[in-house]
Scaffold this active site. Structure first.
Site, short mmCIF file in Angstrom:
data_model
loop_
_atom_site.label_atom_id
_atom_site.label_comp_id
_atom_site.label_asym_id
_atom_site.label_seq_id
_atom_site.Cartn_x
_atom_site.Cartn_y
_atom_site.Cartn_z
CD GLU A 193 -3.19 -1.08 1.72
OE1 GLU A 193 -3.53 -0.06 3.30
OE2 GLU A 193 -4.37 -2.26 1.45
CD GLU A 315 -3.37 -6.73 2.72
OE1 GLU A 315 -4.73 -5.53 3.42
OE2 GLU A 315 -2.40 -6.25 3.46
#
Ligand code: AHR
Length: 513
Positions: A193, A315
């Site tokens: 991220e 994810e």
């Protein structure tokens, strides 16, 4: 007698007497596309009780353990045939300095886990503990490296420490810490991220940063790294576009994160308390992963028509409010039959995109978000989601079979349609496995499953996951097995295919030869 006569008449006319609610046509000729086993991957982060109290209790613990790994969890994961596991984060990865977690326990650094509630992290679970666990369970490790707060040198040396067979100082340090042979590490994520907790970068800045890090990650001693760029979240197509253009030629794969989360700003809703409208909204949100995958894949196709670069949904899963009374920031949530339906719907979608989609890692394996397993001090519970993973693991490395589904659907308040029936199929070692999901809260669905090549004749196994109420979950104590896989008998093989009656909110797995 009368019934038989009616059946014969219908048969003579060439029509089915079965008044189905939905039809599934499985194209059993085959597609030649394999469903990578990595679609059934897991994610384990130093977050809440995922590692400590989940995977790891330490060798001196009173909790039964195998070299420090919690025995009940270890055995449940073995059953699940986990193909790949990502570690140590998540957001934690960009705060993680691998040297904190090697060497004698008493010298390991104690740090504050700043992403997840400021909990004290004693680093007793580090590189050796993770890679040995993977080795013992036959899991491919997926390491997530620190770009946000770590250096190129630190990351490069981690790879050398894990994988080099040389007599370098770093490889010898691994030996001194008790591991003679290097491990095999295939998957290596360069940051997590990067647009958020991994450094708040722009896609262009991250791309330039990626180049530096990737350059120094070497292939030692026959180990070959599959380098994964930190990809987009949800609907951020620009991120994928910029990365594909700037570093497409430098990466093996790019990640994507998509959570079934109703909002990032307020209450996400409770895992176990919800009304019918919220149920359909959650399913509609989860189904939206399909157009999201399609758009990211279309961008990748335009830069990589030869399909060299993998998309890794590393994810995914439901994200609800933390359970009342649990530690804030530990993301502990219960797991109901609704979560099981979510998992099955996702797999039914993922299977369709495996030309490009090469991995998916549900968040997370134990005690965090849509977990497979929940633990307390002494007990373990297998969640409804665990049972879906187990029922579906026949699809790992099987040939995907396309199917067409004719069904009714329900409009969700947030928008989007939720089909009553969803399906997927694959074939491995001559066995055709298919799954049917009935999302309807109240009504059973009669489904006629047909095969366009009639390659299978008889059912060799059938099971079901359902419960009296969609809010049902497995809890410690007497209700640990409330929602669990059972034998399924409500089907009939006819000349037209297989007639299956699905109870409301159910997942049925059938194997045929
Ligand atoms: O899975 C929990 C967190 O969600 C991860 O640490 C992060 O990558 C994502 O935002």
């Amino acid at each position: 007698m009368k019934k038989v006569f009616l059946f014969l008449t219908a048969a003579m006319l060439g029509i089915s007497a079965y008044a189905q609610d939905a039809t599934v046509l499985i194209h059993d000729g085959g597609t030649g596309v394999q469903i990578p086993k990595e679609i059934y991957g897991q994610f384990s982060e130093h977050l809440g009780r995922c590692i400590y109290g989940g995977l790891w209790v330490g060798k001196d613990s009173k909790v039964p353990n195998i070299d420090g790994y919690r025995k009940d969890v270890f055995e449940a994961l073995k059953e699940l045939k986990v193909p790949v596991m990502r570690w140590p984060g998540g957001c934690f990865a960009d705060d993680y300095h691998w040297r904190d977690g090697i060497g004698p326990l008493e010298t390991r650094a104690r740090i504050s886990n700043n992403n997840w509630g400021g909990t004290m992290e004693d680093n007793s679970f580090g590189t050796h503990e993770f890679l040995n666990l993977c080795e013992m369970l036959g899991i491919e490790p997926y390491i997530s490296g620190n770009v946000g707060s770590g250096s190129v040198e630190e990351m490069a040396e981690w790879v050398e420490y894990m994988t080099s067979d040389s007599q370098s100082t770093i490889a010898n340090q691994r030996r001194a810490n008790g591991r003679e042979e290097p491990w095999k590490v295939k998957y290596f994520g360069i940051g997590n991220e990067a647009w958020g907790c991994g450094g708040n970068m722009t896609p262009q800045y991250y791309s330039d940063t990626y180049r530096r890090y990737a350059t120094y990650l070497r292939n030692y001693s026959g180990n070959r790294l599959y380098k994964i760029a930190s990809g987009a979240s949800d609907y951020d197509y620009d991120w994928t576009e910029v990365l594909m253009k700037a570093i497409g030629n430098q990466m093996s794969g790019v990640s994507l994160h998509y959570y079934t989360c109703m909002t990032w700003t307020g209450s996400k809703g409770a895992a176990t308390i919800f009304d019918d409208a919220n149920y359909y909204d959650v399913l509609s949100k989860t189904l939206e992963v399909e157009p999201v995958l399609k758009r990211h894949i279309a961008i990748m196709d335009s830069y990589d028509p030869d399909n060299r670069i993998g998309l890794l949904l590393d994810e995914w899963g439901t994200w609800f409010d933390e359970e009342p009374g649990t530690v804030r920031g530990h993301l502990y949530q219960q797991n109901t039959l609704r979560d099981a339906i979510v998992a099955a719907l996702n797999f039914n979608i993922f299977h369709k995109y495996t030309r490009r989609l090469k991995m998916a890692n549900i968040a997370q394996v134990v005690n965090v978000l849509q977990a497979m397993i929940l633990t307390n001090d002494t007990e373990m519970v297998l969640t409804p989601t665990y049972h879906v993973f187990k029922m579906y693991n026949v699809h790992q490395d099987a040939e995907f079979l396309d199917s067409d589904v004719q069904t009714t659907s329900v409009k969700a308040n947030r928008g989007g349609e939720v089909p009553a029936v969803s399906a997927t199929a694959s074939r491995k070692d001559g066995v055709l496995n298919f799954d049917l999901v009935n999302t309807d809260l109240k009504a059973s669905k009669k489904v006629l499953v047909k095969f366009d090549r009639d390659s299978v004749k008889s059912v060799t196994g059938a099971s079901i996951l359902t419960s009296a109420d969609v809010h049902d979950f497995n809890n410690f104590g007497a209700t640990a097995n409330k929602v669990s896989e059972k034998e399924f008998k409500n089907y009939k093989v006819t000349k037209d295919g297989v007639e299956v009656t699905l109870p409301p909110c159910s997942i049925v797995a059938i194997s045929m030869k």
